[in-house]
Design an enzyme around this catalytic site. Structure first.
Site, PDB file in Angstrom:
ATOM      1  CE  LYS A 177      -1.824   2.623   3.033  1.00 28.45           C
ATOM      2  NZ  LYS A 177      -1.560   3.877   2.294  1.00 28.45           N
ATOM      3  CD  GLU A 252      13.430   0.096   9.194  1.00 32.44           C
ATOM      4  OE1 GLU A 252      13.914   1.061   9.831  1.00 32.44           O
ATOM      5  OE2 GLU A 252      13.963  -1.013   9.145  1.00 32.44           O
ATOM      6  CB  CYS A 286      13.274   8.317   8.577  1.00 33.52           C
ATOM      7  SG  CYS A 286      14.270   7.352   7.438  1.00 33.52           S
ATOM      8  CD  GLU A 387      10.370  11.903  12.033  1.00 31.28           C
ATOM      9  OE1 GLU A 387       9.206  11.489  12.136  1.00 31.28           O
ATOM     10  OE2 GLU A 387      11.265  11.296  11.425  1.00 31.28           O
TER      11      GLU A 387
HETATM   12  P1  NAD Z   1       2.534   7.968   8.246  1.00 33.62           P
HETATM   13  O1  NAD Z   1       2.864   7.148   9.437  1.00 33.62           O
HETATM   14  O2  NAD Z   1       1.515   9.007   8.365  1.00 33.62           O
HETATM   15  O3  NAD Z   1       2.060   7.037   7.027  1.00 33.62           O
HETATM   16  C1  NAD Z   1       2.867   5.997   6.539  1.00 33.62           C
HETATM   17  C2  NAD Z   1       1.982   4.989   5.838  1.00 33.62           C
HETATM   18  O4  NAD Z   1       1.121   4.406   6.800  1.00 33.62           O
HETATM   19  C3  NAD Z   1       1.072   5.573   4.749  1.00 33.62           C
HETATM   20  O5  NAD Z   1       0.981   4.655   3.696  1.00 33.62           O
HETATM   21  C4  NAD Z   1      -0.269   5.699   5.464  1.00 33.62           C
HETATM   22  O6  NAD Z   1      -1.363   5.627   4.586  1.00 33.62           O
HETATM   23  C5  NAD Z   1      -0.228   4.480   6.365  1.00 33.62           C
HETATM   24  N1  NAD Z   1      -1.090   4.569   7.539  1.00 33.62           N
HETATM   25  C6  NAD Z   1      -1.470   5.681   8.218  1.00 33.62           C
HETATM   26  N2  NAD Z   1      -2.290   5.344   9.229  1.00 33.62           N
HETATM   27  C7  NAD Z   1      -2.424   4.001   9.201  1.00 33.62           C
HETATM   28  C8  NAD Z   1      -3.141   3.068   9.982  1.00 33.62           C
HETATM   29  N3  NAD Z   1      -3.894   3.447  11.015  1.00 33.62           N
HETATM   30  N4  NAD Z   1      -3.063   1.757   9.667  1.00 33.62           N
HETATM   31  C9  NAD Z   1      -2.298   1.336   8.635  1.00 33.62           C
HETATM   32  N5  NAD Z   1      -1.609   2.180   7.845  1.00 33.62           N
HETATM   33  C10 NAD Z   1      -1.653   3.503   8.127  1.00 33.62           C
HETATM   34  O7  NAD Z   1       3.945   8.544   7.758  1.00 33.62           O
HETATM   35  P2  NAD Z   1       4.210   9.560   6.566  1.00 33.62           P
HETATM   36  O8  NAD Z   1       3.746  10.896   7.004  1.00 33.62           O
HETATM   37  O9  NAD Z   1       3.703   8.983   5.298  1.00 33.62           O
HETATM   38  O10 NAD Z   1       5.801   9.519   6.472  1.00 33.62           O
HETATM   39  C11 NAD Z   1       6.623  10.238   7.316  1.00 33.62           C
HETATM   40  C12 NAD Z   1       7.155   9.375   8.435  1.00 33.62           C
HETATM   41  O11 NAD Z   1       7.827   8.229   7.886  1.00 33.62           O
HETATM   42  C13 NAD Z   1       8.184  10.072   9.269  1.00 33.62           C
HETATM   43  O12 NAD Z   1       7.913   9.871  10.628  1.00 33.62           O
HETATM   44  C14 NAD Z   1       9.487   9.395   8.880  1.00 33.62           C
HETATM   45  O13 NAD Z   1      10.478   9.430   9.864  1.00 33.62           O
HETATM   46  C15 NAD Z   1       9.039   8.025   8.582  1.00 33.62           C
HETATM   47  N6  NAD Z   1      10.014   7.329   7.709  1.00 33.62           N
HETATM   48  C16 NAD Z   1      10.843   6.400   8.277  1.00 33.62           C
HETATM   49  C17 NAD Z   1      11.799   5.763   7.510  1.00 33.62           C
HETATM   50  C18 NAD Z   1      12.716   4.725   8.120  1.00 33.62           C
HETATM   51  O14 NAD Z   1      13.300   3.934   7.381  1.00 33.62           O
HETATM   52  N7  NAD Z   1      12.893   4.695   9.433  1.00 33.62           N
HETATM   53  C19 NAD Z   1      11.909   6.055   6.156  1.00 33.62           C
HETATM   54  C20 NAD Z   1      11.052   7.010   5.603  1.00 33.62           C
HETATM   55  C21 NAD Z   1      10.100   7.639   6.402  1.00 33.62           C
END
Ligand code: NAD
Length: 499
Positions: A177, A252, A286, A387
């Site tokens: 997804k 992650e 991240c 963050e």
């Molecule tokens: P997010 O957590 O809002 O969303 C990530 C994904 O999760 C999206 O596909 C979203 O649709 C899905 N999602 C949201 N709520 C959900 C739920 N209740 N159940 C299942 N899926 C759900 O994150 P974002 O805003 O898309 O991305 C930014 C974040 O990602 C930052 O915190 C960043 O640090 C993190 N990130 C981490 C890494 C890593 O490798 N550690 C890499 C890239 C980004």
């Protein structure tokens, strides 16, 4: 404008309820694509297809060279379509074109690594477990089963590859997804999977919202593993939902990584390195170096150099090759970042540069925030603890090495860190004391597909990349093969069974 359907069981289909959503260009607000919006029923259909492909299809038991060849076809397809993918990634995610070129090239490189790994048997003999003639013991790393991959918007194509690559290499089937904010390149990948002739159901890609398709995937009892990249807040929820059926998880999540400059650092290198660490992709990484720890002796001159360079950064149209800072992903994200800037001011940090939205008609429709540096930050301020995921650097002064280490480790996160010093032994000593998954010495952001990447503490669970990353998508099976062969020598049976 493009249109995308869901990719389920090898076919492109509409959402069961016919709903769609629009993906927006963060620079100019134009619609990039109209996309089928997967809901719970679509997640169920995709999981059922992946389940059948795993339980009855050829993929998990396919000869390794053949499985590897399928992945290699995807690598070739990405390489063949580089220009189109770069343009689409820029439009869909607001990334600068220079970064997008790197991202697409790295996506192909990362996947090529997994294609090679797919050809290697994940089985070995456990030596020394028993005396000769007693038993032979094998350790088999078998696929977990059906994997749900859930990814964020900051590196859309790369994140899709980081999930599909290791899961498929290990013999799993996948439902991916993409983020609702950046579905386009993942859906182009779906087309490449279809063109490559993967068996139906091995790869399913369903764009949609987290609370709809995302939650449905995580709760589905037919899913064996959830591999999530995103915020710590959502990671926490996923861990809790996955616990209902004790699914395996990889998370992650976020970071607040400390970048420590030592008093013997090469200033030219460290200043540029510190800027690269935080402002790459507008801070939406991240592993961004969002806390800069400066020794008191260097503090003022270092900040002066940082500010001078930030003032010369080119903010603008991400399709223009000279642009260094593009827009943030969305209006929501811009407001969130501006909220943190407000909080930094209220808590008493000093704004050294930036702090608002840039002016200029070319930028008026984009979600821009100026590259921003706060000085006088203490590690208990919100801008040092949370963050921000935007172009905001918190500069924290320190007096001694021990104090720098203590500040760096005083964080709920533990994703990455960096040390700048002319003395590599000194830097290495400090690196070993940092409670994070990656530490760079005189460098930042260089993540290799051959080395594990992931977080300590609330930055995550598990690792991506390297053999560690592939094993995340496996179950370890012990196979014990008896070599004694006769009842009379098996005296331990006597405890239960009369002779
Ligand atoms: P997010 O957590 O809002 O969303 C990530 C994904 O999760 C999206 O596909 C979203 O649709 C899905 N999602 C949201 N709520 C959900 C739920 N209740 N159940 C299942 N899926 C759900 O994150 P974002 O805003 O898309 O991305 C930014 C974040 O990602 C930052 O915190 C960043 O640090 C993190 N990130 C981490 C890494 C890593 O490798 N550690 C890499 C890239 C980004």
């Amino acid at each position: 404008m493009r249109t995308y359907q869901l990719f389920i069981n090898g076919s492109f289909v509409n959402a069961a309820d016919g709903r769609t959503f629009e993906s927006i260009n963060p620079f100019n607000g134009e619609v990039v694509a109209t996309v089928a919006r997967a809901g719970a029923e679509d997640a169920r259909r995709a999981v059922a297809a992946a389940r059948a492909a795993f339980d009855q299809g050829p993929w998990p038991a396919m000869p390794l060279a053949e499985r590897s060849a399928f992945l290699k076809k995807l690598v070739d397809a990405i390489n063949a379509r580089q220009l189109d993918l770069v343009a689409l990634e820029v439009a869909d995610s607001g990334t600068t074109i220079r970064k997008a070129k790197e991202d697409v090239a790295l996506s192909a490189r990362n996947l090529n690594y997994f294609a090679k790994m797919a050809a290697q048997p994940l089985e070995s003999e456990i030596e020394g477990l028993s005396k000769p003639g007693f038993s032979k013991n094998l350790l088999c790393w078998e696929p977990v089963g059906v994997v749900a991959g859930i990814i964020p918007w900051n590196f859309p194509l790369k994140m899709a590859i980081w999930k599909l690559g290791p899961a498929l290499a290990a013999g799993n089937t996948v439902v991916l997804k993409p983020s609702e904010l950046t579905p386009a390149t993942a859906m182009e990948l779906a087309q490449m999977v279809a063109d490559a002739g993967f068996p139906p159901g091995v790869v399913n890609i369903i764009p949609g919202y987290g609370a709809e398709a995302g939650e449905a995937l995580v709760r589905d009892r037919q899913v064996d593993k959830v591999s999530f990249t995103g915020s710590t807040a959502v990671g926490r929820k996923i861990m809790s939902m996955a616990s209902e059926t004790l699914k395996k998880i990889t998370l992650e999540c976020g970071g607040k990584s400390a970048n420590i400059v030592l008093d013997d650092a090469d200033l030219e290198l460290a200043v540029d390195g510190a800027l690269y660490a935080i402002f790459y992709h507008q801070g939406q990484c991240c592993e961004a170096g969002s806390r800069l720890l400066l020794p008191l002796s260097l503090h003022d001159s270092f900040v002066e150099r940082l500010v001078e360079k930030v003032r010369r950064m080119t903010i603008g149209d991400p399709t223009n090759p000279v642009t260094e800072i593009g827009p943030l992903i969305s209006q929501h994200q811009r407001e969130r970042v501006l909220g943190y800037i407000q909080s930094g001011k209220q808590e008493g940090a000093s704004l050294a540069v930036g702090g608002s939205t840039p002016s200029g008609t070319e930028l008026s429709k984009g979600f821009f925030v100026e590259p921003t540096i706060f000085t006088g930050v203490s590690n208990n301020m919100k801008i040092a603890r949370e963050e921000i995921f935007g172009p905001v650097l918190s500069v924290i002064p320190y007096a001694t090495e021990d104090e720098a280490v203590a500040i760096a480790n005083d964080s709920p996160y533990g994703l990455a860190g960096g040390i700048w010093s002319a003395d590599k032994e000194r830097a290495l000593r400090i690196a070993r004391r940092l409670r994070t998954g990656t530490v760079w010495i005189n460098e930042w952001h260089l993540i290799s597909e051959k080395a594990p990447f992931g977080g300590y503490k609330q930055s995550g669970v598990g690792r991506e990349f390297g053999m560690e990353g592939i094993k995340e998508y496996t179950e370890a099976k012990h196979l014990h093969i008896d070599e004694i062969g006769v009842r009379s020598k098996k005296f331990w049976y006597d405890t239960v069974v009369p002779k």
